[in-house]
Scaffold this active site. Structure first.
Site, mmCIF file in Angstrom:
data_model
loop_
_atom_site.group_PDB
_atom_site.id
_atom_site.type_symbol
_atom_site.label_atom_id
_atom_site.label_comp_id
_atom_site.label_asym_id
_atom_site.label_seq_id
_atom_site.Cartn_x
_atom_site.Cartn_y
_atom_site.Cartn_z
ATOM 1 N N GLU B 55 0.663 -1.666 0.055
ATOM 2 C CA GLU B 55 0.111 -0.409 -0.173
ATOM 3 C C GLU B 55 0.813 1.478 -0.227
ATOM 4 O OE1 GLU B 55 -0.749 -2.450 1.930
ATOM 5 O OE2 GLU B 55 -2.836 -2.895 2.082
ATOM 6 N N PHE B 117 -12.359 -7.816 13.863
ATOM 7 C CA PHE B 117 -11.180 -8.196 12.417
ATOM 8 C C PHE B 117 -10.347 -7.884 11.442
ATOM 9 C CE2 PHE B 117 -9.933 -10.382 8.601
ATOM 10 C CZ PHE B 117 -8.243 -10.626 9.208
ATOM 11 N N GLN B 118 -9.462 -6.973 11.715
ATOM 12 C CA GLN B 118 -8.756 -6.062 10.713
ATOM 13 C C GLN B 118 -9.420 -4.865 11.262
ATOM 14 O OE1 GLN B 118 -9.048 -7.304 7.224
ATOM 15 N NE2 GLN B 118 -6.624 -8.131 6.933
ATOM 16 N N LYS B 167 -17.796 -1.281 5.506
ATOM 17 C CA LYS B 167 -18.233 -2.938 4.536
ATOM 18 C C LYS B 167 -20.730 -2.564 4.373
ATOM 19 C CE LYS B 167 -18.002 -7.520 2.682
ATOM 20 N NZ LYS B 167 -17.805 -8.517 3.358
ATOM 21 N N MET B 474 23.732 9.405 3.183
ATOM 22 C CA MET B 474 23.391 11.112 3.601
ATOM 23 C C MET B 474 23.458 11.007 4.974
ATOM 24 S SD MET B 474 22.909 14.441 3.419
ATOM 25 C CE MET B 474 22.243 14.491 2.126
HETATM 26 C C1 LIG Z 1 12.098 6.461 6.171
HETATM 27 C C2 LIG Z 1 12.818 7.156 6.444
HETATM 28 N N1 LIG Z 1 13.625 6.217 7.520
HETATM 29 C C3 LIG Z 1 14.946 6.841 7.397
HETATM 30 C C4 LIG Z 1 15.314 7.990 7.015
HETATM 31 C C5 LIG Z 1 16.838 9.141 7.682
HETATM 32 N N2 LIG Z 1 17.675 9.210 6.739
HETATM 33 C C6 LIG Z 1 17.998 10.204 5.653
HETATM 34 S S1 LIG Z 1 18.700 10.245 4.470
HETATM 35 C C7 LIG Z 1 19.521 8.802 4.554
HETATM 36 C C8 LIG Z 1 19.929 7.426 4.392
HETATM 37 C C9 LIG Z 1 19.757 7.457 2.393
HETATM 38 O O1 LIG Z 1 20.370 6.685 1.953
HETATM 39 P P1 LIG Z 1 20.268 5.910 0.370
HETATM 40 O O2 LIG Z 1 19.086 5.941 0.003
HETATM 41 O O3 LIG Z 1 21.274 4.766 0.256
HETATM 42 O O4 LIG Z 1 20.897 7.349 -0.254
HETATM 43 P P2 LIG Z 1 22.557 7.799 0.192
HETATM 44 O O5 LIG Z 1 22.364 9.248 0.842
HETATM 45 O O6 LIG Z 1 23.035 7.388 -0.142
HETATM 46 O O7 LIG Z 1 21.887 8.291 -1.321
HETATM 47 C C10 LIG Z 1 18.314 8.260 6.264
HETATM 48 C C11 LIG Z 1 18.485 6.850 6.742
HETATM 49 C C12 LIG Z 1 14.587 8.946 6.140
HETATM 50 N N3 LIG Z 1 14.561 10.162 5.749
HETATM 51 N N4 LIG Z 1 13.341 8.303 5.840
#
Ligand SMILES: Cc1ncc(C[n+]2csc(CCOP(=O)(O)OP(=O)(O)O)c2C)c(N)n1
Ligand SMILES: [Mg+2]
Lengths: 168, 566
Positions: B55, B117-118, B167, B474
């Site tokens: 989803e 349920f659900q 429903k 990042m």
């Molecule tokens: C759902 C979610 N979980 C955690 C984060 C925190 N977060 C921000 S950037 C990042 C790293 C992203 O890594 P990647 O997808 O490999 O991209 P890159 O920065 O390496 O280009 C994280 C964990 C977030 N923004 N969203």
């Protein structure tokens, strides 16, 4: 408590659609901004489609302005407005239950009378006083009666209505 | 009903009719027990249902579809876990003001509140992240509610609207008129701005020698591109944009300084520091462009145009503001202003551009910004670009110049990893003839990787670039810069061979792992007519600059990596 905001008490009146969930939506806007609600009254209006919510809360004027804007944005809020005491009539009701002794009863009744509060129930050694007035008047009598064994206290929360031509 | 012999129709049929009346082309989602009556009525409908694999994929697709078409997206999920799986995507759309109508199935009304349920209180769960929501209790209300839902979602400051349908309501017999009036007396849509407010703003603009226009998402949502351009050109004012304002003013235009903020261009941030007036058109001065309000554009006049009155004064106290639709407000404002003498100021900005250009260095290996720069040139800036979150996102924003706001998708307010790829799928559904490029991190991509199925089945020619730096890049960058390079929880050891993954789904896979072959392979991918995944194995420890540390003002911008790098 670490909040450095100047805290004033504000009264906000909401005209809302009479729908389930509207109270939660309004309350969320207050909670999100860390505004504590002191009192809240929900009541019907002359039109069954709408209800009135009267909320008193403490916080800085800036935060309040934000909350009014945020709540005005809600689809189910028709109008949200802060009301100063000058332009409105405001009232609150208190029910005060005291456990009296033969010696305190006359004092309690005398004090109540000064505030035009009424004795509305007396069972065994319990009295219930009904006090209608402004929030300040209620606070004042409450402070006095506290010395005489108040066992329970219920207050309605503040109600406001705009004077004259203005709408609430 | 009494004189005419009417065919009895159910709530489900009414719902589908109403969605058709709203010209819904696609609905993204997954069915479930309480939705079966509704799905039954989809069988003979014009609406194309797109079965996703999660989803979350569905709601991001609806989001991507909405952003690139300007029309509301539609997502459908079943009660309980189906509905809760939407939550991240709803919040993503809410933060970025995206019109989506979400239909959730609910347990039968007699069981509501009884832990059936659900059963999930999805109205309660999503209350802080929707523009509005409805629990439909009476089948006869469906036409009004659906009409209101689409209207609320797509007007004013747009946002997601959720409609929860038990429903039994969807199976009840409908006994009302299909043509129903909306009943939302509390909903006002600002249009034109107040005349006096606009005059005041024009008056303040007159005195500026160093004006700067700040273009936010509101400009894009309002489709005010023409007006923003006319204003900038008439004033001769440089323009910066937020992450979501990209394309609100053509970034290839001489007056554009690109994106400002945390990873904005150095010249945009220099202009921000040195302007004497900043006019925000539909930006909310958020903390990624304004880490420290005290030090934000010190001494400069701040002007603010926003359709949402609650944004006025929320972060920045404006010297003058107008509440209204950006396009309409600008039309009126442009009439009142005179060209300014900004030649010195433009020279200054030009100097910043020359002195502090965006750059990258492939000497230690293939870098993500280089790949994006190549994609930009090879697509001639004409692609629809959908980014994920992290370094890949910031480099996309820096190096892929956008000339039309509807060609750009990025999760700004929420920063939702995993949104970019499904959003690109949704975008391609909405604009089948355009080139859609997804730029993902290896981390984020694996959060919604299952939608490769959806892309493959519908043969959507999305170009999915997976930037495999084998890190949550990042976060690793922040750890390197601010925590002594003590890496913690960022190693994506165990990444799959993404080419094989793609092939497993029947999708073409291309690998890029060196600078020498990069351009040819990118070209091959872009020229390929079907779904394609490009696995880019890149330099693992390359960082995004410029950077303004969180909570700091633009004065603290690091244009280059700190010298004493370990
Ligand atoms: C759902 C979610 N979980 C955690 C984060 C925190 N977060 C921000 S950037 C990042 C790293 C992203 O890594 P990647 O997808 O490999 O991209 P890159 O920065 O390496 O280009 C994280 C964990 C977030 N923004 N969203
Ligand atoms: Mg990564």
């Amino acid at each position: 408590m670490a909040n450095t905001d100047k805290k004033d008490i504000h009264t906000i009146s909401f005209l809302v659609a009479n729908k389930p969930g509207v109270l939660v939506r309004v309350a969320l806007a207050f909670a999100k901004r860390g505004f504590n609600i002191d009192s809240l009254v929900v009541s019907p209006t002359t039109n069954a489609k709408f209800s009135r919510m009267t909320i008193t809360a403490q916080g800085s004027p800036e935060t309040l302005e934000q909350i009014i804007k945020q709540t005005s944005k809600l689809i189910d809020v028709i109008r949200a407005e802060e009301h100063s005491e000058k332009e409105t009539i405001h009232r609150e009701l208190a029910l005060i239950k005291l456990k009296h002794t033969p010696s305190t009863k006359p004092i309690i009744l005398k004090q109540a009378e000064k505030f035009k509060a009424k004795l509305i129930s007396e069972e065994e050694s319990f009295l219930i006083i009904e006090h209608l007035g402004t929030t300040a008047q209620l606070d004042e009598l409450e402070a006095i009666l506290k010395k005489y064994n108040v066992v329970e206290l219920v207050r309605s929360g503040k109600l406001v209505i705009a004077k004259g031509r203005d709408s609430t | 009903m009494t004189d005419k012999q009417k065919k009895q129709i159910t709530g489900s049929e009414v719902l589908i009719k109403c969605l058709e009346n709203q010209e819904v082309e696609y609905a993204f989602g997954i069915p479930g027990g309480v939705l079966i009556p509704i799905f039954d009525k989809l069988v003979n409908s014009k609406i194309k249902f797109i079965l996703t694999r999660h989803e979350q994929g569905a709601i991001h697709m609806a989001d991507g579809y909405a952003r690139v078409t300007g029309k509301p997206g539609v997502a459908i999920a079943t009660s309980g876990p189906g509905a809760t799986n939407l939550v991240t995507g709803i919040m993503t759309a809410h933060m970025d003001s995206i019109p989506i109508v979400i239909i959730t199935g609910q347990v039968v009304t007699p069981l509501l509140g009884k832990d059936a349920f659900q059963e999930a209180d999805i109205i309660g769960i999503t209350m802080p992240i929707v523009k509005h929501s409805y629990l439909v209790k009476n089948v006869n209300d469906i036409p009004r509610i659906i009409k209101e839902a689409f209207y609320i979602a797509s007007t004013g400051r747009p946002g997601p609207v959720l409609v929860d349908i038990p429903k039994d309501v969807s199976t009840d017999i409908f006994a009302a008129d299909m043509d129903q009036e909306m009943d939302i007396p509390g909903y006002k849509v600002p249009a034109k701005g107040d005349k006096k407010d606009i005059e005041r703003m024009a008056g303040i603009l007159k005195g500026s020698k160093k004006p700067l226009l700040l273009v936010g998402h509101g400009s894009v949502i309002s489709s005010a591109e023409k007006e923003v351009k006319a204003l900038a050109e008439k004033l001769r004012a440089p323009v910066v944009s937020t992450l979501l304002g990209k394309g609100g003013f053509p970034e290839s235009h001489d007056l554009s300084l690109g994106m400002l903020g945390m990873h904005g261009t150095a010249y945009a941030n220099k202009a921000l520091i040195n302007c004497d007036l900043i006019l925000s058109i539909g930006s909310r001065w958020d903390d990624r462009i304004n880490g420290n309000t005290e030090e934000f554009c010190i001494g400069a006049k701040k002007l603010h145009i926003d359709i949402d009155e609650a944004e006025i004064g929320k972060i920045v106290k404006a010297d003058s503001y107008v509440v209204g639709d950006a396009k309409l407000v600008l039309r009126d404002l442009i009439k009142l202003i005179e060209p300014l003498d900004t030649s010195e100021w433009l020279k200054e900005c030009e100097y910043y551009k020359k002195q502090f250009p965006l750059k990258y260095d492939n000497s230690k290996g293939l870098t993500i910004p280089y790949i994006i720069d190549e994609i930009y040139h090879l697509t001639k800036g004409k692609a629809i670009v959908c980014t994920d979150v992290g370094q890949n996102q910031m480099w996309s924003a820096q190096f892929y110049k956008i000339d039309d706001g509807k060609d750009w998708y990025s999760s700004g307010g929420a920063g939702t990893m995993g949104c970019g790829f499904p959003a690109a799928v949704g975008a391609q559904f909405g604009r089948p003839k355009d080139i859609v490029v997804a730029i993902c991190g290896d981390g984020g991509f694996q959060m919604t990787i299952q939608e490769l199925s959806t892309m493959a089945i519908h043969k959507l020619p999305v170009k999915v670039f997976v930037m495999d730096n084998k890190y949550l890049g990042m976060v690793r960058q922040w750890q390197e810069l601010f925590f002594d390079n003590r890496l913690s929880g960022v190693d994506l050891l165990g990444n799959p061979d993404f080419v094989k993954v793609a092939e497993g789904y029947g999708i073409k896979g291309i690998n890029i792992n060196d600078v020498k072959h990069a351009r040819a392979r990118i070209k091959e991918a872009l020229d390929y007519k079907g779904p394609v995944l490009i696995h880019c194995e890149v330099h693992k420890e390359y960082n995004v600059f410029p950077m303004i540390p969180a909570g700091k003002s633009a004065f603290h911008m690091m244009i280059d990596p700190p010298k004493a790098k370990k």
